[in-house]
Motif scaffolding. Structure first.
Motif, short mmCIF file in Angstrom:
data_model
loop_
_atom_site.label_atom_id
_atom_site.label_comp_id
_atom_site.label_asym_id
_atom_site.label_seq_id
_atom_site.Cartn_x
_atom_site.Cartn_y
_atom_site.Cartn_z
N ALA A 131 45.66 57.99 76.34
CA ALA A 131 45.82 56.33 75.90
C ALA A 131 46.51 56.15 77.05
O ALA A 131 47.40 56.98 78.07
CB ALA A 131 46.63 56.67 74.59
N GLN A 132 47.12 54.59 76.98
CA GLN A 132 47.99 54.28 77.90
C GLN A 132 49.07 55.00 77.83
O GLN A 132 49.81 54.51 77.05
CB GLN A 132 48.19 52.91 78.36
N GLY A 133 50.01 55.06 78.79
CA GLY A 133 51.53 55.92 78.76
C GLY A 133 51.71 57.39 78.38
O GLY A 133 50.90 57.72 77.90
N VAL A 134 52.82 57.64 78.46
CA VAL A 134 53.24 58.80 78.77
C VAL A 134 53.82 59.27 77.63
O VAL A 134 55.19 60.61 77.76
CB VAL A 134 53.35 60.15 79.73
N ALA A 135 54.89 58.12 76.60
CA ALA A 135 55.41 58.32 75.35
C ALA A 135 55.18 59.13 74.39
O ALA A 135 53.97 59.29 74.14
CB ALA A 135 55.69 57.28 74.83
N LYS A 136 56.25 60.30 73.90
CA LYS A 136 56.24 61.55 73.22
C LYS A 136 55.40 60.73 71.76
O LYS A 136 54.83 61.12 71.75
CB LYS A 136 57.73 62.10 73.12
N ALA A 137 56.64 59.39 71.50
CA ALA A 137 55.86 59.52 69.51
C ALA A 137 55.03 58.78 69.71
O ALA A 137 53.84 59.15 69.24
CB ALA A 137 57.23 58.85 69.24
N ALA A 138 53.97 58.04 70.60
CA ALA A 138 53.64 56.92 70.75
C ALA A 138 52.51 57.68 71.11
O ALA A 138 51.12 56.84 70.53
CB ALA A 138 54.01 55.55 71.36
N VAL A 139 52.21 58.70 71.74
CA VAL A 139 50.75 59.54 72.88
C VAL A 139 50.45 60.38 72.42
O VAL A 139 49.86 61.17 72.01
CB VAL A 139 51.33 58.39 74.09
N LEU A 140 52.05 61.14 72.95
CA LEU A 140 51.63 62.35 73.18
C LEU A 140 51.77 63.05 71.55
O LEU A 140 50.64 64.10 71.86
CB LEU A 140 52.65 62.97 74.69
N ASN A 141 52.34 63.20 71.38
CA ASN A 141 52.79 63.45 69.93
C ASN A 141 51.91 63.52 68.58
O ASN A 141 51.47 64.08 68.25
CB ASN A 141 53.63 63.40 69.67
N ARG A 142 50.56 62.64 69.34
CA ARG A 142 49.54 62.38 68.38
C ARG A 142 48.25 62.75 68.83
O ARG A 142 47.49 63.06 68.30
CB ARG A 142 49.16 60.81 68.69
N GLY A 143 48.64 64.42 69.53
CA GLY A 143 47.61 64.87 70.17
C GLY A 143 46.51 64.48 71.34
O GLY A 143 45.09 64.85 72.01
N TYR A 144 47.30 63.10 71.82
CA TYR A 144 46.11 62.29 73.24
C TYR A 144 47.15 62.91 74.10
O TYR A 144 47.82 63.20 74.27
CB TYR A 144 46.78 61.15 72.86
N VAL A 145 46.29 62.77 75.35
CA VAL A 145 45.95 62.26 77.10
C VAL A 145 46.72 61.73 76.65
O VAL A 145 46.11 60.33 76.83
CB VAL A 145 45.08 63.04 77.31
N GLY A 146 48.14 61.70 77.59
CA GLY A 146 48.32 59.91 78.45
C GLY A 146 48.33 59.72 79.72
O GLY A 146 47.95 60.32 80.30
N HIS A 147 48.29 59.22 80.29
CA HIS A 147 47.71 58.07 81.07
C HIS A 147 49.50 57.17 82.11
O HIS A 147 49.60 56.29 81.49
CB HIS A 147 46.52 57.42 81.39
N TYR A 148 49.68 57.87 82.78
CA TYR A 148 50.57 57.80 84.15
C TYR A 148 49.77 56.02 83.84
O TYR A 148 49.88 55.83 85.13
CB TYR A 148 51.15 58.46 85.10
N PRO A 149 51.21 54.88 83.51
CA PRO A 149 50.45 53.24 83.28
C PRO A 149 51.02 52.98 85.09
O PRO A 149 49.85 52.44 85.26
CB PRO A 149 52.51 53.01 83.20
#
Length: 261
Positions: A131-149
């Protein structure tokens, strides 16, 4: 004879009973607190993983169904007079492959927090949405890998940088330290599959070592870890050691091939 009235001394017994009640109360509180802490640990280490991993698998499935349902994109227009697979692309034709959203001839970054790609690492059995972004609540805590914008998109020149949890909340990067040079890393998007080869691992650096995300990545803390030439890099970052966020583990890979969908 005078009858003696017995004297009963209760002070010491009263103090003992109070002390016993205090100890019992303290023991009950300790057991209750221990149970609460145990539930918190189970929630953090097991339940958050179960939830996040289920959500991540569901998201991967939705992305793949969306991609399969899309009509095939038209290929680039050949220059008149050129034939066959070696034909040149007409000037101004849209290039193929970037995992970003297109508006006319303008390429834009994916919307914040939106899952738009799938990361696969066969060595560690990982399949996770990106997913786009590395916010914990919106991306990382959902089990996603985050893309540094502010990093490059996968498949593009520069450095595509990704982050993921190593413990809890799906922990997609739990076994990132097991990667070795030459291991394959795949990123699937609606347009293409990008295949990277692991080049090097930085086992531990500080959270402030931001140059590991540079277009030509290097470590300002550990100068021996660096690249010198422009290219298409992929950087994977996570916390280390396990169950802490004291340091960062970094894996670098380079683009090996691109296969259009």
């Amino acid at each position: 004879m005078r009858e003696r009235i017995p004297v009963v001394v209760q002070g010491r017994r009263t103090r003992r009973s109070r002390a016993a009640r205090a100890l019992w109360t303290a023991a009950e509180l300790a057991v209750t607190l221990g149970a609460v802490l145990l539930l918190l640990v189970v929630h953090q280490l097991w339940w958050t993983n179960r939830q996040a991993q289920h959500a991540a698998r569901d998201q991967v499935g939705r992305l793949e169904r969306q991609w399969d349902a899309r009509p095939p994109a038209p290929g680039p227009a050949p220059v008149p007079g050129d034939d066959g697979p070696g034909a040149r692309t007409a000037p101004g034709a849209a290039p193929s492959g970037p995992p970003a959203h297109r508006t006319g001839n303008r390429t834009t970054a994916p919307p914040e927090d939106l899952a738009y790609a799938v990361l696969r690492i066969p060595r560690i059995g990982l399949t996770a949405p990106v997913a786009q972004g590395v916010a914990k609540a919106a991306v990382l805590n959902r089990g996603y890998v985050g893309h540094y914008p502010h990093s490059a998109q996968p498949g593009r020149a520069g450095n595509a940088a990704l982050a993921g949890h190593r413990n809890t909340h799906g922990e997609p990067f739990r076994r990132l330290d097991r990667l070795r040079p030459g291991d394959t890393v795949l990123i699937d998007t609606a347009e293409a599959r990008y295949t990277y080869a692991v080049r090097r691992t930085l086992p531990r650096t500080t959270p402030g070592d931001g140059t590991v995300l540079a277009a030509v990545p290097y470590s300002s803390v550990h100068p021996a870890y660096h690249f010198t030439a422009p290219g298409a890099y992929l950087t994977l970052t996570t916390c280390t050691p396990e169950y802490t966020s004291t340091y960062r583990l970094v894996v670098w890979a380079v683009l090996r091939s691109t296969q259009s969908r």
